[in-house]
Motif scaffolding. Structure first.
Motif, short mmCIF file in Angstrom:
data_model
loop_
_atom_site.label_atom_id
_atom_site.label_comp_id
_atom_site.label_asym_id
_atom_site.label_seq_id
_atom_site.Cartn_x
_atom_site.Cartn_y
_atom_site.Cartn_z
N HIS A 55 -10.95 -78.13 -54.23
CA HIS A 55 -10.75 -79.14 -55.27
C HIS A 55 -11.71 -80.32 -55.20
N HIS A 56 -12.51 -80.45 -54.14
CA HIS A 56 -13.39 -81.62 -54.03
C HIS A 56 -14.32 -81.73 -55.25
N TRP A 57 -14.62 -82.98 -55.62
CA TRP A 57 -15.34 -83.22 -56.88
C TRP A 57 -16.69 -82.53 -56.93
N ASP A 58 -17.35 -82.41 -55.76
CA ASP A 58 -18.69 -81.82 -55.78
C ASP A 58 -18.64 -80.29 -55.93
N HIS A 59 -17.45 -79.73 -56.07
CA HIS A 59 -17.30 -78.30 -56.33
C HIS A 59 -16.50 -78.05 -57.62
N ALA A 60 -15.37 -78.77 -57.76
CA ALA A 60 -14.49 -78.54 -58.91
C ALA A 60 -14.69 -79.56 -60.02
N GLY A 61 -15.51 -80.59 -59.75
CA GLY A 61 -15.63 -81.72 -60.66
C GLY A 61 -16.24 -81.41 -62.01
N GLY A 62 -16.82 -80.24 -62.18
CA GLY A 62 -17.45 -79.91 -63.46
C GLY A 62 -16.61 -79.00 -64.33
N ASN A 63 -15.47 -78.57 -63.84
CA ASN A 63 -14.67 -77.57 -64.57
C ASN A 63 -14.28 -78.01 -65.98
N ASP A 64 -13.73 -79.21 -66.08
CA ASP A 64 -13.28 -79.69 -67.40
C ASP A 64 -14.44 -79.80 -68.38
N LYS A 65 -15.55 -80.32 -67.88
CA LYS A 65 -16.72 -80.51 -68.75
C LYS A 65 -17.30 -79.16 -69.17
N LEU A 66 -17.27 -78.21 -68.27
CA LEU A 66 -17.79 -76.88 -68.60
C LEU A 66 -17.01 -76.26 -69.75
N ILE A 67 -15.69 -76.43 -69.73
CA ILE A 67 -14.85 -75.86 -70.78
C ILE A 67 -15.07 -76.59 -72.10
N GLU A 68 -15.28 -77.91 -71.99
CA GLU A 68 -15.63 -78.70 -73.16
C GLU A 68 -16.91 -78.17 -73.80
N LEU A 69 -17.85 -77.84 -72.93
CA LEU A 69 -19.19 -77.44 -73.34
C LEU A 69 -19.24 -75.99 -73.83
N ASP A 80 -3.66 -76.72 -56.86
CA ASP A 80 -3.26 -77.34 -58.14
C ASP A 80 -4.12 -78.53 -58.51
N ARG A 81 -4.86 -79.08 -57.54
CA ARG A 81 -5.70 -80.24 -57.83
C ARG A 81 -7.01 -79.87 -58.52
N ILE A 82 -7.25 -78.57 -58.71
CA ILE A 82 -8.49 -78.12 -59.34
C ILE A 82 -8.42 -78.31 -60.86
N GLY A 83 -9.43 -78.96 -61.42
CA GLY A 83 -9.49 -79.23 -62.86
C GLY A 83 -9.53 -77.96 -63.67
N ALA A 84 -8.79 -77.95 -64.80
CA ALA A 84 -8.81 -76.85 -65.78
C ALA A 84 -8.31 -75.52 -65.21
N LEU A 85 -7.63 -75.57 -64.09
CA LEU A 85 -7.14 -74.34 -63.45
C LEU A 85 -6.22 -73.55 -64.38
N HIS A 110 -11.69 -76.11 -44.64
CA HIS A 110 -12.31 -77.30 -45.17
C HIS A 110 -11.29 -78.15 -45.94
N THR A 111 -10.45 -77.49 -46.73
CA THR A 111 -9.32 -78.16 -47.39
C THR A 111 -8.13 -77.21 -47.32
N SER A 112 -6.95 -77.74 -47.58
CA SER A 112 -5.74 -76.92 -47.44
C SER A 112 -5.67 -75.81 -48.49
N GLY A 113 -6.40 -75.97 -49.59
CA GLY A 113 -6.31 -74.96 -50.66
C GLY A 113 -7.60 -74.20 -50.85
N HIS A 114 -8.36 -74.02 -49.78
CA HIS A 114 -9.67 -73.40 -49.92
C HIS A 114 -9.58 -71.88 -50.04
N ILE A 115 -10.29 -71.35 -51.01
CA ILE A 115 -10.33 -69.90 -51.23
C ILE A 115 -11.77 -69.41 -51.15
#
Ligand SMILES: [Zn+2]
Length: 194
Positions: A55-69, A80-85, A110-115
């Motif tokens: 969920h860190h911003w430098d990995h998941a931070g573009g999800n919402d914008k990508l869907i917009e685009l 659950d903290r991942i944008g646009a999941l 790296h994080t508790s929800g890492h896949i």
């Protein structure tokens, strides 16, 4: 299977995972959606999905914008903290990108929800894995080890493999991860200079 590496931010990578047969692809951690959009256009394929490692911003931070685009996509991730999941996945979950088989591996390092996402073709001849460990060095230009090498050499990527669990004496994935972390100092991932 084709994997296109797309540099992102100062020191990170995104990937396009392309199934050449169906001409569909997934974007892995598309933190800079515009660059992904351009790469998808160049490859002349259809982007159907997003694979998010954590969920860190430098990995998941573009999800919402990508869907917009680029319109609605199936967004996979384990947190659950991942944008646009849209599709929350767990260890062992399987799905397909075109004709490529994806298997989810829960790696709470790296994080508790890492896949991590294991990928293989139908013939099982081209195993690949996507994880967050990819960082570009500040002082030399590097490309990541080939994904196949990563799978071969990086024990963190193989934590779910039964034989490896036996080797380090781990009783399950979590236990094995703990034992591998103890040994982390002596491990250096392979890197290739351009
Ligand atoms: Zn992170």
């Amino acid at each position: 299977m084709k994997i296109r590496i797309v540099p992102a931010l100062e020191d990170n990578y995104m990937y396009l995972l392309i199934d050449e047969k169906s001409k569909t692809c997934a974007a892995v951690d598309p933190v800079e959606p515009k660059k992904i959009q351009e790469a998808v256009k160049e490859e002349n394929v259809e982007l159907t999905s997003v694979l998010t490692t954590h969920h860190h911003w430098d990995h998941a931070g573009g999800n919402d914008k990508l869907i917009e685009l680029m319109g609605k996509k199936t967004v996979y991730g384990g947190d659950d903290r991942i944008g646009a999941l849209t599709n929350k996945v767990q260890h062992g979950d399987k799905f397909q990108i075109g004709e490529l088989d994806i298997e989810c591996l829960f790696t709470p390092c790296h994080t508790s929800g890492h896949i991590c996402y294991f990928v293989n073709n139908k013939e099982k001849t081209q195993p690949a894995v996507f994880t967050e460990t990819k960082q570009r060095s500040n002082h030399e230009t590097t490309i990541p080890s080939t994904i196949e090498e990563e799978l071969l050499y990086n024990p963190f990527m193989r934590v779910g493999v039964e034989s490896l669990q036996k080797k380090v004496g781990g009783s399950d994935e979590i236990d094995t991860m703990g034992k591998l972390r103890e040994a982390k100092n002596s491990f250096k991932p392979p890197q290739h200079k351009i």
